[in-house]
Design a protein around this motif. Structure first.
Motif, PDB file in Angstrom:
ATOM      1  N   LYS A  41       7.592  15.735 -16.158  1.00 50.79           N
ATOM      2  CA  LYS A  41       6.310  15.191 -15.733  1.00 50.79           C
ATOM      3  C   LYS A  41       5.276  15.160 -16.857  1.00 50.79           C
ATOM      4  O   LYS A  41       4.247  14.510 -16.722  1.00 50.79           O
ATOM      5  CB  LYS A  41       5.728  16.039 -14.594  1.00 50.79           C
ATOM      6  N   SER A  43       3.023  14.493 -20.075  1.00 47.08           N
ATOM      7  CA  SER A  43       2.621  13.261 -20.759  1.00 47.08           C
ATOM      8  C   SER A  43       3.152  13.288 -22.194  1.00 47.08           C
ATOM      9  O   SER A  43       3.463  14.355 -22.736  1.00 47.08           O
ATOM     10  CB  SER A  43       1.096  13.156 -20.783  1.00 47.08           C
ATOM     11  N   GLU A  45       1.434  12.982 -24.785  1.00 47.01           N
ATOM     12  CA  GLU A  45       0.486  13.793 -25.558  1.00 47.01           C
ATOM     13  C   GLU A  45       0.804  15.281 -25.415  1.00 47.01           C
ATOM     14  O   GLU A  45       0.758  16.024 -26.392  1.00 47.01           O
ATOM     15  CB  GLU A  45      -0.963  13.516 -25.108  1.00 47.01           C
ATOM     16  N   ASP A  46       1.110  15.713 -24.185  1.00 49.70           N
ATOM     17  CA  ASP A  46       1.482  17.119 -23.964  1.00 49.70           C
ATOM     18  C   ASP A  46       2.752  17.469 -24.728  1.00 49.70           C
ATOM     19  O   ASP A  46       2.849  18.530 -25.349  1.00 49.70           O
ATOM     20  CB  ASP A  46       1.692  17.402 -22.468  1.00 49.70           C
ATOM     21  N   GLY A 129       3.276  20.354 -19.118  1.00 52.09           N
ATOM     22  CA  GLY A 129       2.777  19.775 -17.872  1.00 52.09           C
ATOM     23  C   GLY A 129       2.054  20.777 -16.992  1.00 52.09           C
ATOM     24  O   GLY A 129       2.078  20.672 -15.777  1.00 52.09           O
TER      25      GLY A 129
END
Length: 166
Positions: A41, A43, A45-46, A129
């Motif tokens: 889940k 992103s 960026e994460d 996440g």
């Protein structure tokens, strides 16, 4: 903390590389556990932040001369479990057990003691996440080595640890 002869020596230097001192070190494995469902889940960026955290940690441990290995693992859906029961090999697709957190990777570092290993483990990124993971830290059992690097066996046919050799 008392350490036995399973320890190995590493050289540690100051930033100007003029001084060297021997530090007794033991290899530790840091098993990285995380939640795969949360990683899926996350992103981009994460994931980039997590990746950057691992790169920074590996660069720092390499600079200090304690880095030995680190690798991520593919998801548990790609795992295969092998069991031998009564002489028969049983192969099962998937992980050994269903758990909330899955083994995601590992590090092997030469650390002076458990306290140093725990300090490094605390720096390993485990959250994705919004979910958090954990790091299991375990010393690696070293075996006494023969002249060609083979484990030395006891009279019972088992490998001897270095702490049992003279």
């Amino acid at each position: 903390m008392a350490r036995d002869s399973t320890e190995i020596a590493r050289s540690e230097s100051t930033s100007d590389n003029r001084e060297h001192r021997k530090v007794i070190a033991m290899r530790y494995m840091m098993l990285v556990y995380t939640q795969e469902t949360e990683m899926e889940k996350a992103s981009p960026e994460d994931m980039a932040k997590v990746f950057a955290g691992h790169v920074a940690l590996q660069q720092d441990t390499k600079r200090r001369g304690i880095f030995r290995a680190a690798d991520p693992l593919k998801y548990t859906s790609s795992a295969t479990t092998v069991r031998v029961r009564e002489g028969k090999t049983l192969v099962t697709d998937g992980p050994f057990a269903e758990t909330k957190e899955q083994l995601a990777g590992y590090y092997i570092l030469d650390c002076a003691n458990l306290d140093e290993a725990l300090e490094w483990a605390a720096r390993i990124p485990t959250s994705c996440g919004g979910a958090s993971g954990c790091i299991e830290v375990r010393p690696i059992h070293e075996f006494a080595k023969g002249p060609e690097g083979e484990p030395i066996l006891s009279r019972r046919g088992r490998a001897r640890s270095e702490s049992t050799t003279g």
